[in-house]
Enzyme design. Structure first.
Site, mmCIF file in Angstrom:
data_model
loop_
_atom_site.group_PDB
_atom_site.id
_atom_site.type_symbol
_atom_site.label_atom_id
_atom_site.label_comp_id
_atom_site.label_asym_id
_atom_site.label_seq_id
_atom_site.Cartn_x
_atom_site.Cartn_y
_atom_site.Cartn_z
ATOM 1 N N ARG A 83 7.095 3.259 1.251
ATOM 2 C CA ARG A 83 7.331 4.296 2.234
ATOM 3 C C ARG A 83 8.886 4.600 2.380
ATOM 4 O O ARG A 83 9.132 5.732 2.242
ATOM 5 C CB ARG A 83 6.936 3.823 3.442
ATOM 6 C CG ARG A 83 5.321 3.469 3.450
ATOM 7 C CD ARG A 83 4.779 3.522 4.750
ATOM 8 N NE ARG A 83 3.353 2.596 4.787
ATOM 9 C CZ ARG A 83 2.205 2.910 5.468
ATOM 10 N NH1 ARG A 83 2.483 3.793 6.640
ATOM 11 N NH2 ARG A 83 1.337 2.146 5.249
ATOM 12 N N ASP A 212 -5.158 -2.408 -6.180
ATOM 13 C CA ASP A 212 -5.172 -0.936 -6.450
ATOM 14 C C ASP A 212 -3.809 -0.419 -7.248
ATOM 15 O O ASP A 212 -3.755 -0.151 -8.389
ATOM 16 C CB ASP A 212 -5.335 -0.109 -5.383
ATOM 17 C CG ASP A 212 -4.564 -0.461 -4.306
ATOM 18 O OD1 ASP A 212 -3.838 -1.479 -4.192
ATOM 19 O OD2 ASP A 212 -5.020 -0.021 -3.016
ATOM 20 N N GLU A 346 -6.802 8.923 -0.624
ATOM 21 C CA GLU A 346 -7.101 8.691 -2.036
ATOM 22 C C GLU A 346 -8.169 9.493 -2.487
ATOM 23 O O GLU A 346 -8.124 9.776 -3.560
ATOM 24 C CB GLU A 346 -7.742 7.119 -2.026
ATOM 25 C CG GLU A 346 -6.621 5.950 -1.984
ATOM 26 C CD GLU A 346 -6.081 5.833 -0.512
ATOM 27 O OE1 GLU A 346 -7.059 6.231 0.477
ATOM 28 O OE2 GLU A 346 -5.394 5.228 -0.138
HETATM 29 C C1 DMJ Z 1 -0.672 4.015 1.362
HETATM 30 O O1 DMJ Z 1 0.113 3.301 2.187
HETATM 31 C C2 DMJ Z 1 -0.483 3.943 -0.197
HETATM 32 O O2 DMJ Z 1 -1.269 4.914 -0.569
HETATM 33 C C3 DMJ Z 1 -1.035 2.619 -0.539
HETATM 34 O O3 DMJ Z 1 -1.093 2.518 -2.051
HETATM 35 C C4 DMJ Z 1 -2.372 2.136 -0.122
HETATM 36 N N1 DMJ Z 1 -2.646 2.516 1.338
HETATM 37 C C5 DMJ Z 1 -1.902 3.803 1.856
HETATM 38 C C6 DMJ Z 1 -2.933 4.817 1.863
HETATM 39 O O4 DMJ Z 1 -4.443 4.546 1.923
#
Ligand code: DMJ
Length: 452
Positions: A83, A212, A346
């Site tokens: 972030r 992921d 997503e």
């Molecule tokens: C985000 O901070 C990023 O996409 C991360 O990879 C997974 N979780 C959140 C959004 O759902």
């Protein structure tokens, strides 16, 4: 939508990490310790791309005057990297404003002590004042998490590029070395790795939470290198092969899904987080070995359809946190604690990739359905809120406007309805928080060399 989210954050939570849109006050998450301003930094590039110039200017001024990393804070290395470092890097590359480069490098340096472990696999948590790290107490046998230490690569390569300090790149290249030395069960990567012993923890494999973005960054590292990072490429396609063999299944109703793997047994559950994989498969299709380009696009399309079904089978038309393919259901959440929606991106992210790569109009239709649902159920006077149960029409809001709603969900929606030449894929790669980073070519040189 962006204006509504931003204006309310500004009005009620300016300078704090996130907004509570129902109680109209700030929300602090312990992920960032007492580093402040997560929403501002996460939103910078979205404001820039949407040409919200006034708002971008006030955000930049806040960063100049108030963004401070000299604090006694225990932070999540992963969250702060994706972030804050990611947000600052994108803001720099888009606007050319030096302050963002300076802050990104300063923060990157604060993260380096996280790698002081026997293997160089970083800790999950780090006190950025003392430099002392540790792992989440809940993680198997003191392990670090695959999706956390595997999601530093893109940002750290750019930090080396912009600072001339090669240490950043060395740290993330070493993570690959450790991984490549290890035996992988059935070619799969478990979610847990002990940073002291260098051994896997529990054999849980997931393309959703905990796993992921590790897979996402293998592919994107290769793309971001101008397709020269052959190691990243090989690791990605080998992993996809193992995922297809051991995790991807089709329901009796014909929906393709990605299950979770626990020591050889499948749990027929798919998380909302896993839905990003549709976009990833499609993005990686072009380089797929053995003439499998069409197959990877098709896989992306099937995941997109399944995730759309997970939305369509709720009463709010917004998807649950996790949905199952067992006990007589398909793409439906069965447990109360999996029925929430926290403004996650997503599914929309996958629609955006599928739209760009196929131009099938259904992806814009599906994106529009999501917009309508967000407006109907998540929009409140004080901003946008998550929902506790998407199957229940009587809304119960969770009272959090997540910073990723501004950095990812709204940006991907905007790109879904924009022309392909806005941040074209040949030149830009999105980090896992949707912060665009430019593709680096061999002759780009690093900042120091450029200055010489
Ligand atoms: C985000 O901070 C990023 O996409 C991360 O990879 C997974 N979780 C959140 C959004 O759902």
């Amino acid at each position: 939508m962006m204006k509504h989210a931003w204006d309310n954050y500004k009005r009620y939570a300016w300078g704090l990490n996130e907004l509570k849109p129902i109680s109209k006050q700030g929300h602090s998450s312990n992920l960032f310790g007492n580093i402040q301003g997560a929403t501002i930094v996460d939103a910078l590039d979205t404001l820039y791309i949407m040409e919200m110039k006034e708002e971008f200017k006030e955000a930049k001024e806040w960063v100049e005057k108030n963004l401070d990393f000299n604090v006694n804070a225990e932070i999540s290395v992963f969250e702060v990297n994706i972030r804050f470092v990611g947000g600052l890097l994108s803001a720099y590359y888009l606007s050319g404003e030096e302050i963002f480069r300076k802050k990104a490098v300063e923060l990157g340096e604060k993260l380096l002590p996280a790698f002081n472990t026997p293997t160089g696999i970083p800790w999950a948590l780090l006190n950025i004042k003392s430099g002392i790290g540790r792992n989440w107490p809940w993680a198997s046998g003191g392990s670090s998490i695959l999706a956390e230490f595997g999601t530093l690569h893109l940002e750290f390569i750019h930090l080396s590029h912009l600072s001339g300090n090669l240490l950043f790149a060395e740290k993330v290249m070493n993570i690959r070395k450790v991984l490549n030395r290890l035996d992988k069960p059935e070619g799969l990567y478990p979610n847990y790795l002990n940073p002291s012993s260098g051994q896997w923890g529990q054999h849980h494999v997931s393309i959703g939470g905990l796993g992921d973005s590790f897979y996402e960054y293998l592919l994107k590292a290769w793309l971001m290198s101008g397709k020269t990072d052959e190691e990243g490429r090989k690791m990605y396609y080998d992993a996809v092969q193992a995922i297809e063999t051991h995790l991807i299944r089709k329901s009796s109703g014909g929906l393709t899904y990605i299950a979770e793997w626990k020591g050889g047994l499948l749990e027929h559950k798919m998380g909302h987080l896993t839905c990003f994989a549709g976009g990833m498969f499609a993005l990686g299709a072009d380089g797929a070995p053995n003439d499998k380009t069409g197959h990877h696009i098709e896989l992306g399309a099937e995941i997109a359809r399944t995730c759309h079904e997970s939305y369509d089978r709720t009463s709010m038309k917004l998807g649950p946190e996790a949905f199952r393919f067992d006990g007589g259901v398909e793409a439906i959440a069965t447990r109360q604690n999996e029925k929430y929606y926290i403004l996650r991106p997503e599914v929309i992210e996958t629609y955006m990739y599928m739209w760009r790569l196929t131009h099938d109009p259904k992806y814009r239709q599906w994106g529009w359905e999501a917009v309508e649902a967000l407006e109907k159920y998540c929009r409140v006077d004080g901003g946008y809120s998550g929902i506790r149960d998407v199957y229940n029409n009587h809304q119960s809001h969770d009272d959090v406007q997540q910073s990723f709603f501004l950095s990812e969900t709204l940006k991907y929606l905007y790109l879904l309805f924009s022309e392909d030449d806005l941040l074209p894929f040949e030149h830009w790669v999105f980090n896992t928080e949707a912060h665009p980073l430019p593709v680096l070519h061999k002759d780009d040189g690093n900042k120091e060399e450029n200055q010489k």
